[in-house]
Design a protein around this motif. Sequence first.
Motif, PDB file in Angstrom:
ATOM      1  N   GLY A 382      -3.269   0.028  15.282  1.00  0.00           N
ATOM      2  CA  GLY A 382      -2.188   1.014  15.336  1.00  0.00           C
ATOM      3  C   GLY A 382      -0.919   0.509  14.690  1.00  0.00           C
ATOM      4  O   GLY A 382      -0.132   1.279  14.124  1.00  0.00           O
ATOM      5  N   ALA A 427      -2.355  -1.370  23.955  1.00  0.00           N
ATOM      6  CA  ALA A 427      -1.588  -0.183  24.343  1.00  0.00           C
ATOM      7  C   ALA A 427      -2.132   0.402  25.635  1.00  0.00           C
ATOM      8  O   ALA A 427      -1.395   1.011  26.402  1.00  0.00           O
ATOM      9  CB  ALA A 427      -1.646   0.860  23.233  1.00  0.00           C
ATOM     10  N   CYS A 432       3.041   1.321  23.641  1.00  0.00           N
ATOM     11  CA  CYS A 432       3.282   0.988  22.235  1.00  0.00           C
ATOM     12  C   CYS A 432       4.143  -0.255  22.050  1.00  0.00           C
ATOM     13  O   CYS A 432       4.105  -0.888  21.005  1.00  0.00           O
ATOM     14  CB  CYS A 432       3.906   2.186  21.516  1.00  0.00           C
ATOM     15  N   GLU A 435       2.091  -2.950  20.924  1.00  0.00           N
ATOM     16  CA  GLU A 435       1.526  -2.891  19.570  1.00  0.00           C
ATOM     17  C   GLU A 435       2.647  -2.995  18.526  1.00  0.00           C
ATOM     18  O   GLU A 435       2.826  -4.014  17.881  1.00  0.00           O
ATOM     19  CB  GLU A 435       0.739  -1.597  19.366  1.00  0.00           C
ATOM     20  N   CYS A 474       2.863   4.865  24.604  1.00  0.00           N
ATOM     21  CA  CYS A 474       1.799   5.210  23.658  1.00  0.00           C
ATOM     22  C   CYS A 474       1.301   6.617  23.982  1.00  0.00           C
ATOM     23  O   CYS A 474       0.764   6.841  25.057  1.00  0.00           O
ATOM     24  CB  CYS A 474       0.670   4.197  23.795  1.00  0.00           C
ATOM     25  N   CYS A 485       2.176   7.159  15.368  1.00  0.00           N
ATOM     26  CA  CYS A 485       1.863   5.790  14.951  1.00  0.00           C
ATOM     27  C   CYS A 485       2.267   5.443  13.514  1.00  0.00           C
ATOM     28  O   CYS A 485       2.771   4.351  13.249  1.00  0.00           O
ATOM     29  CB  CYS A 485       0.375   5.562  15.145  1.00  0.00           C
ATOM     30  N   ARG A 488       5.903   5.241  13.095  1.00  0.00           N
ATOM     31  CA  ARG A 488       6.373   4.170  13.982  1.00  0.00           C
ATOM     32  C   ARG A 488       6.203   2.805  13.319  1.00  0.00           C
ATOM     33  O   ARG A 488       6.986   1.882  13.552  1.00  0.00           O
ATOM     34  CB  ARG A 488       5.611   4.246  15.306  1.00  0.00           C
TER      35      ARG A 488
HETATM   36  S1  SF4 Z   1       1.507   5.240  19.829  1.00  0.00           S
HETATM   37 FE1  SF4 Z   1       0.023   4.838  18.196  1.00  0.00          FE
HETATM   38  S2  SF4 Z   1       0.668   2.877  17.315  1.00  0.00           S
HETATM   39 FE2  SF4 Z   1       1.680   3.088  19.279  1.00  0.00          FE
HETATM   40  S3  SF4 Z   1       0.306   2.024  20.670  1.00  0.00           S
HETATM   41 FE3  SF4 Z   1      -0.242   4.181  20.737  1.00  0.00          FE
HETATM   42  S4  SF4 Z   1      -1.925   4.392  19.264  1.00  0.00           S
HETATM   43 FE4  SF4 Z   1      -0.891   2.426  18.840  1.00  0.00          FE
END
Ligand code: SF4
Length: 548
Positions: A382, A427, A432, A435, A474, A485, A488
């Motif tokens: 991600g 996540a 998030c 990540e 997330c 994502c 981001r």
């Molecule tokens: S929002 Fe998207 S990039 Fe962020 S942790 Fe969740 S799946 Fe991953």
Amino acid sequence: MSTREEVKHDDRDPHDPSAQVPSEIPAGLDRRKFIMRSAVISAAAVMNGCSRAETERTAPPPAAAASESRVQGLAPAPAVPLDKDLNVVKKGKGPVMTTVDEFYKVGPGPSSSHTIGPMRITYDFYQQAAKLPADTLAKATRLQVNLFGSLSATGKGHGTERAALAGLVGKEPATVDPKFLDGLRDNPNQVFPVKLGNKSIDVSLKDVIYDATKGDFKHPNTMTVKLLAGNDVLLEQEYYSVGGGFIEWKGYTPPKKNQPKYPFATMKELRAHADNNKTTIAKIMLANEMSIAGRSEEEVNAFVDKIINAMVATVKSGLAMSEDDVLPGPIKLHSKAASVYKRALDDKYESDRGIGGLSAFALAASEENGRGHLVITAPTGGSAGVMPSLVYGLMEVRKVDRQKIRDGMLAAAGVGYLCKHHATLSAAEGGCQAEIGVASSMAAALIATAYDAPSLVVENAAESALEHHLGMTCDPVAGYVQVPCIERCAFGAVKAWTAYQIASNEIASRHRVNFDETVQALAQTAKDMNSKYKETSEAGLAQSVTLC
Ligand code: SF4
């Protein structure tokens, strides 16, 4: 060790007691309280061997000190204990033992925990099953995969069933042709023979079952794989995809490794090794990679080069996609990397061109992830746009020497290892922040290292980038790693650059929060976060965005 900034802006002798006490009484404090406060600060400075700036990290601001009870708050706040049952805490024992080849993995997107992990899991099971005695295999009739928790809740959007099936038929993440997975998506009824000894068992996507999304699972990303003879189980294993493509299983014990040359479990210890040996964080990391894995410097460099090249390639292929390309899935999201890049180049101001270009590189790599093409976990799928955008920008645009990028990759790995060691890269465990937050922190360390910043600046940059992602949830729309994502990743890259800019221009010793404190906050926030915001697509944007 003094930093460039300290020499430039702060040349007071930190060991001079007079330097410990400010000469003016701040507004909001009476004289008695001010003297008491200064005395406590000075005493603490002497005991800790800290400069005043360091000691004041634990002191309340003047306004707060106006209250007697708050003056008592001069003592350092006790560390917040973490729940002993939190998965992320159980792992934080002993020195960091992770190595680069475990950490940076090449595999199909869009998610290290939902595609690369499950594919490694079923491939592992396939290998184990193939070693069973011939008379056992002769009875086998079926292979079955059950997905639980977050793997079940959002697996469809990630293509988890395709990744799991690919592993089962003997394909490895690093070498699988993404066209194989695309073909499964376009023609889901395909049947594949799996050869186990003399036995051949047909498998298809029907053998991958989306099971319970809620339950008392050991990890939010739990799955089981079984080899069956009718209803009898010949072999069964419960696995966990624990983030970043790492996998574990019931009864897992970490593999035996050699001891690191420079053992560390915190950034403070890592930095002390670098400073005491008059070297860099990157060189300490290199020495540990060599001692833990028993590799030569050339071998470590060769692996890091492979990852650097893969990162550059993923940005290039993302930028080369048509401006009209639409990513797979129900969002029907248009690719934007090529448009943003072309238009950013026409911006009037150089700074706008820089921010636009860096964002476009991150979008490019992240869109490749959204397509299910090969990406690099840094630390996850991600977040696969963040580190490649900086690697590409530094190498291909700024022409920074490759050795400095290698060093940056090792320092970044150290940052990621510490987040994994004490918190999480998943996540499904931490939202998030685990990540994109960790990726941004790693990228900040990469930039600072590539520009020869002192170790304290590397730490401060990494800390700052992580700090400003804390609490990030997330909530991928429709369970697809696209919204939020992809953009981001661009923000994670720009924040990494901002963190480096602040860290390299502030007075380093005055940086208020250290990296280890922020990692602890990451772990604690992961624990406290509502599970709806941990890759379940039950809340946030996943709820508010309407698909038509
Ligand atoms: S929002 Fe998207 S990039 Fe962020 S942790 Fe969740 S799946 Fe991953």
